[in-house]
Motif scaffolding. Structure first.
Motif, mmCIF file in Angstrom:
data_model
loop_
_atom_site.group_PDB
_atom_site.id
_atom_site.type_symbol
_atom_site.label_atom_id
_atom_site.label_comp_id
_atom_site.label_asym_id
_atom_site.label_seq_id
_atom_site.Cartn_x
_atom_site.Cartn_y
_atom_site.Cartn_z
ATOM 1 N N SER A 567 -8.342 -12.091 7.697
ATOM 2 C CA SER A 567 -9.130 -13.240 8.079
ATOM 3 C C SER A 567 -9.300 -14.167 6.881
ATOM 4 C CB SER A 567 -10.477 -12.740 8.579
ATOM 5 O OG SER A 567 -11.491 -13.601 8.192
ATOM 6 N N ALA A 568 -9.710 -15.392 7.172
ATOM 7 C CA ALA A 568 -9.918 -16.358 6.101
ATOM 8 C C ALA A 568 -11.148 -16.001 5.283
ATOM 9 C CB ALA A 568 -10.107 -17.749 6.713
ATOM 10 N N ASP A 569 -11.984 -15.143 5.824
ATOM 11 C CA ASP A 569 -13.236 -14.831 5.159
ATOM 12 C C ASP A 569 -12.983 -13.803 4.055
ATOM 13 O OD1 ASP A 569 -15.791 -13.989 4.464
ATOM 14 O OD2 ASP A 569 -16.539 -14.478 6.465
ATOM 15 N N PHE A 570 -13.382 -14.163 2.835
ATOM 16 C CA PHE A 570 -13.072 -13.258 1.723
ATOM 17 C C PHE A 570 -13.799 -11.925 1.842
ATOM 18 C CE2 PHE A 570 -16.850 -15.488 0.346
ATOM 19 C CZ PHE A 570 -17.590 -14.506 -0.299
ATOM 20 N N ARG A 571 -14.830 -11.857 2.669
ATOM 21 C CA ARG A 571 -15.522 -10.588 2.844
ATOM 22 C C ARG A 571 -14.859 -9.685 3.887
ATOM 23 N NH1 ARG A 571 -20.626 -11.124 0.158
ATOM 24 N NH2 ARG A 571 -21.176 -13.322 0.151
ATOM 25 N N ALA A 572 -13.823 -10.196 4.554
ATOM 26 C CA ALA A 572 -13.262 -9.430 5.666
ATOM 27 C C ALA A 572 -12.805 -8.020 5.274
ATOM 28 C CB ALA A 572 -12.143 -10.220 6.334
ATOM 29 N N PRO A 573 -12.072 -7.843 4.161
ATOM 30 C CA PRO A 573 -11.674 -6.463 3.819
ATOM 31 C C PRO A 573 -12.887 -5.555 3.558
ATOM 32 C CG PRO A 573 -10.398 -8.049 2.544
ATOM 33 C CD PRO A 573 -11.465 -8.827 3.250
ATOM 34 N N ASN A 605 0.150 -1.482 4.660
ATOM 35 C CA ASN A 605 -0.833 -2.301 3.961
ATOM 36 C C ASN A 605 -1.623 -1.508 2.923
ATOM 37 O OD1 ASN A 605 -3.877 -3.326 4.019
ATOM 38 N ND2 ASN A 605 -2.481 -5.031 4.168
ATOM 39 N N ALA A 606 -1.716 -2.077 1.734
ATOM 40 C CA ALA A 606 -2.343 -1.362 0.619
ATOM 41 C C ALA A 606 -3.831 -1.103 0.880
ATOM 42 C CB ALA A 606 -2.163 -2.160 -0.665
ATOM 43 N N VAL A 607 -4.487 -2.098 1.456
ATOM 44 C CA VAL A 607 -5.917 -1.943 1.735
ATOM 45 C C VAL A 607 -6.149 -0.766 2.684
ATOM 46 C CG1 VAL A 607 -7.859 -3.037 2.923
ATOM 47 C CG2 VAL A 607 -6.516 -4.340 1.278
ATOM 48 N N LEU A 608 -5.357 -0.714 3.741
ATOM 49 C CA LEU A 608 -5.499 0.369 4.711
ATOM 50 C C LEU A 608 -5.238 1.729 4.079
ATOM 51 C CD1 LEU A 608 -3.882 -0.652 8.095
ATOM 52 C CD2 LEU A 608 -6.278 -0.508 7.448
ATOM 53 N N ARG A 609 -4.166 1.797 3.312
ATOM 54 C CA ARG A 609 -3.782 3.060 2.692
ATOM 55 C C ARG A 609 -4.880 3.548 1.751
ATOM 56 N NH1 ARG A 609 0.195 5.784 5.161
ATOM 57 N NH2 ARG A 609 1.225 4.201 6.405
ATOM 58 N N GLU A 610 -5.392 2.611 0.952
ATOM 59 C CA GLU A 610 -6.404 2.980 -0.032
ATOM 60 C C GLU A 610 -7.655 3.504 0.674
ATOM 61 O OE1 GLU A 610 -6.405 0.654 -3.710
ATOM 62 O OE2 GLU A 610 -8.473 0.213 -3.174
ATOM 63 N N LEU A 611 -8.017 2.782 1.724
ATOM 64 C CA LEU A 611 -9.199 3.165 2.483
ATOM 65 C C LEU A 611 -9.044 4.564 3.068
ATOM 66 C CD1 LEU A 611 -11.801 1.785 3.201
ATOM 67 C CD2 LEU A 611 -10.689 0.780 5.176
ATOM 68 N N PHE A 619 -12.088 2.348 -2.719
ATOM 69 C CA PHE A 619 -11.639 1.097 -2.099
ATOM 70 C C PHE A 619 -12.548 -0.053 -2.534
ATOM 71 C CE2 PHE A 619 -12.841 -1.653 1.466
ATOM 72 C CZ PHE A 619 -11.666 -2.358 1.654
ATOM 73 N N ALA A 620 -13.852 0.183 -2.444
ATOM 74 C CA ALA A 620 -14.808 -0.880 -2.759
ATOM 75 C C ALA A 620 -14.731 -1.264 -4.229
ATOM 76 C CB ALA A 620 -16.222 -0.427 -2.405
ATOM 77 N N ARG A 621 -14.515 -0.294 -5.080
ATOM 78 C CA ARG A 621 -14.399 -0.610 -6.507
ATOM 79 C C ARG A 621 -13.157 -1.471 -6.763
ATOM 80 N NH1 ARG A 621 -17.539 3.449 -5.546
ATOM 81 N NH2 ARG A 621 -19.112 4.211 -6.986
ATOM 82 N N GLY A 622 -12.088 -1.194 -6.035
ATOM 83 C CA GLY A 622 -10.883 -2.015 -6.147
ATOM 84 C C GLY A 622 -11.134 -3.441 -5.656
#
Ligand code: ADP
Ligand code: ZN
Ligand code: ZN
Length: 731
Positions: A567-573, A605-611, A619-622
């Motif tokens: 999403s365009a929202d930077f908080r989405a991840p 996707n890196a975000v998904l994998r990390e999570l 994940f949050a620290r990243g």
């Protein structure tokens, strides 16, 4: 006595107003007392901010105040300071902020302290009367039955919705009667705290957390990061015990959806004390009663949603925020205050500890904990004997989908349903603007000037980058593979539920979202039916992610993972990480092992994998590091100006003029004007301007300086505009 009084009124003008003190007034108005004053053609109620002997208004312009409502200040000094601080921080008027801080009944002028209360009870005749004697009058029978058990206050009677004519009939028979009693304040809990049940034996992690918290005195802020089911509530209860034993009160804030009867009863059953519950479902009078109980100190525990933050306490002891990451702590309409940030400020002002608890800390709190501003406590083990969940990704690139559902997920659902279990499907369309995705190759269309995805604006027929303003017409073909299967929009919960009913006719489907739970009590009813097993397939939005305990759910499916990630929202991840972790926490809570499956076009996707592999904490620290690099909150400070107008050009021009008034250099950045992700709503064009600074102080100073000039812009009158500091939602 002074001649004039300064009053803060609930109007947007950022100033106080002067009134003459009538000679008939015998006591001088105190700072913080309510007064009724003339304002234009209306009469308003405001709070006194001070008295003076001089006034710059011409004598014929200055009007006398109509009435002094309170002899004593309404709020303790700490809350007065808190609202003043908040008004400055959120750039609203003091009067607006103060009216946020008061229950509606007080805003309307109700008395703070009623001297007497009304109680209903049975007479001797009523006590002796047999319920069978009025078998034919069931409404009367209901009233009599209750009152034979115990007397009830007027408020309790009102809450039970008895028939008025039944009450009247019983009164006429002289079976029931009402008494007026002088209110006496019962503070016995302060000397003699009685537990309603034995506490659990804490596990070592919990014991360390409680010992650390018990050592604190004065202001401290602590982040309690504990995975779902690690027993955070038990830590709160243990902390409460020592706070209450010292004769001090505790304020507990929970998310809007988290304030269920189960939550309340966990606190009520542990301690034999008065618990004041404050939430938006109360009548004005019920709310005022709860407020009074807190203010006098009769209520040892005050538990409520966002606005309960401002409840005064006679003996402040501690503030606990549960699920501190929850976005309902930020008010979205009107004054956009954040209850978490104000709770921390309140802790400072009242010199009491603040505890923020969650399984999935907001990046703001995490940053404060990692930098040492907050103390950081962690609970890493599940307290009960729940099993670990199995996690998996379903790659749906190039797969046929049935209203968003893959064959793999449908098959898995069938297995779990046929085994007699429940399945939860989770779809979140709220809050995430769509990216442009190719269904064949999974390519996401990315801005050629930024490291960001385009947002689809169906109504404009455009894709836009919300970081630089770059825009194109919506492409017909995928830039990667040429396919025409481009998707911008997903499926809604309603459509999904309908399809599932056809697909699984044997298994009843329930849908939980804002639409199906808007009626009072309907969420409770749905949840009860789920617990009884009346439904087998649960379809819902983030409402289903919070705190509920569904022992028979063994499969959780997340359908709209891509929309959330890009999403365009930077908080989405961050939001997605929280949601994913909370939703996964719903599976396998009881004896049965749980499975969580995510459908995505981005299986690598890196975000998904990390999570999935490292869990929310890492994940949050990243994510926090990424925000630092991108100069985004919480590393930088952000203010969002929203403007809407009938003509897009008016909103654009207004925000362009605002941009001219703001500094731009290495430590101050202005972005926009640009269309809001939802660029047109109810016929109005919506535009955004973002102001970002490296230091908080710089934002405060620069915007305070610019604000009077912004208000004076002629274009300011042609738009509706608002200021959102620390925006949580860029929609
Ligand atoms: P959280 O709020 O962290 O998700 P809860 O406080 O709801 O976790 O605890 C999860 C479950 O574990 C609850 O059923 C609770 O009664 C149980 N529990 C918590 N602490 C203990 C303990 N020390 N011993 C046994 N059971 C516990
Ligand atoms: Zn493609
Ligand atoms: Zn861009």
């Amino acid at each position: 006595m002074s001649l004039f009084v300064e009053v803060a009124l609930p109007v947007p003008m950022r100033q106080t107003f002067s009134y003459k003190i009538p000679e008939t007034l015998t006591t001088p108005p105190k700072k913080g007392a309510r007064v009724k004053v003339p304002f234009g053609r209306q009469q308003l109620i405001g709070l006194v901010t001070g008295t003076t002997d001089t006034c710059h208004l011409a004598p014929n312009q200055i009007k006398p105040l109509i009435e002094l409502i309170d002899e004593e200040p309404l709020l303790p000094d700490s809350l007065y300071k808190l609202t003043a601080w908040a008004a400055r921080y959120y750039f609203c008027s003091l009067g607006q902020m103060m009216s946020q801080a008061l229950p509606v009944a007080l805003r309307k002028g109700a008395e703070v302290q009623a001297d007497t209360s009304t109680f209903w009870r049975v007479t001797a005749a009523g006590s002796a009367a047999s319920l069978d004697a009025i078998k034919r009058a069931p409404a009367q029978r209901k009233v009599l039955e209750q009152l034979q058990k115990a007397e009830l206050s007027q408020e309790e009677m009102a809450a039970l919705n008895f028939s008025k004519s039944a009450i009247k009939a019983l009164q006429d028979r002289d079976w029931i009667t009402k008494d007026e009693r002088i209110n006496k304040i019962d503070l016995s809990w302060r000397d003699n705290l009685v537990l309603g049940e034995d506490p659990l034996t804490l596990n070592p992690e919990q014991a360390i957390a409680v010992a650390t918290l018990n050592q604190q005195s004065g202001y401290h802020c602590t982040l309690l990061e504990g995975i779902t089911g690690s027993g955070k509530t038990e830590v709160y209860l243990s902390l409460l015990e020592s706070v209450l034993k010292q004769g001090k009160q505790a304020l507990i804030l929970v998310p809007e959806i988290g304030l269920t009867p189960q939550t309340i009863s966990r606190f009520k059953s542990r301690f034999n004390v008065t618990v004041a519950v404050i939430h938006s479902g109360l009548t004005d009078n019920q709310r005022l009663t709860a407020w009074r109980l807190a203010k006098t100190g009769e209520a040892a525990i005050i538990i409520g949603t966002r606005s309960a933050l401002f409840t005064p306490m006679a003996f402040p002891g501690t503030i606990i925020l549960d699920e501190e990451h929850d976005s309902s702590f930020k008010q979205q309409e009107g004054v956009g205050y954040h209850a978490r940030d104000l709770a921390v400020m309140r802790g400072h002002l009242e010199k009491i500890p603040v505890l923020l608890g969650t399984a999935t800390p907001s990046l703001e709190s995490l940053q404060n904990a990692l930098s040492g501003r907050y103390k950081h406590l962690e609970l890493g083990q599940r307290a009960g004997n729940a099993e670990k969940v199995r996690q998996g990704i379903i790659d749906i690139s190039n797969q046929p989908l049935k209203t968003g559902l893959s064959h793999a997920l449908l098959n898995e659902m069938r297995i779990h349903l046929d085994a007699g279990n429940q399945v939860l499907l989770f779809l979140n369309r709220r809050g995430f603007a769509p990216a442009l995705l190719c269904h064949d190759c999974g390519h996401l269309h990315e801005c050629d000037r930024c490291d960001a995805f385009f947002t689809v604006h169906q109504s404009l027929g455009e894709i836009r980058c919300h970081h630089c303003g770059n825009q194109y017409a919506i492409p017909r073909q995928c830039h990667n593979c040429g396919s025409t299967m481009l998707m911008g929009q997903g499926v809604g919960t309603e459509q999904l539920a309908t399809v599932l009913e056809k697909e699984f006719p044997k298994y009843p489907v329930v849908r939980i979202d804002r639409d199906t739970t808007s009626r009072k009590g309907s969420l409770e009813n749905h949840l009860n039916a789920i617990h009884k097993g009346e439904y087998k397939i649960l379809v819902g939005t983030q409402m289903l992610a919070k705190g509920h305990h569904f022992p028979d759910v063994t499969l959780v499916g997340l359908l709209d993972v891509d929309g959330a990630l890009f999403s365009a929202d930077f908080r989405a991840p961050e939001r997605f990480g929280q949601l994913y972790t909370q939703v996964s926490g719903r599976a396998g809570r009881a004896r049965k092992p749980g499975t969580v499956l995510m459908q995505t076009h981005q299986a690598d996707n890196a975000v998904l994998r990390e999570l999935m592999h490292k869990g929310y904490g890492e994940f949050a620290r990243g994510q926090l590091n990424e925000r630092k690099q991108a100069l985004l909150p919480p590393a930088w400070n952000m203010l969002l100006l929203r403007a809407e107008a009938n003509q897009a050009i008016d909103a654009d021009n207004f925000l362009s003029s605002v941009a001219q008034l703001l500094p731009q250099d290495e430590e101050c950045e202005v972005i926009g004007p640009m269309p809001a992700p939802m660029d047109k709503k109810a016929g109005k064009y919506r535009r955004h301007l973002i102001f970002q600074t490296k230091s908080r102080q710089a934002l405060q100073q620069a915007f305070e300086f610019a604000l009077p000039q912004i208000e004076a812009l002629p274009l300011a009158k042609r738009c509706r505009w608002s200021i959102d500091r620390d925006p949580q939602d860029l929609l």
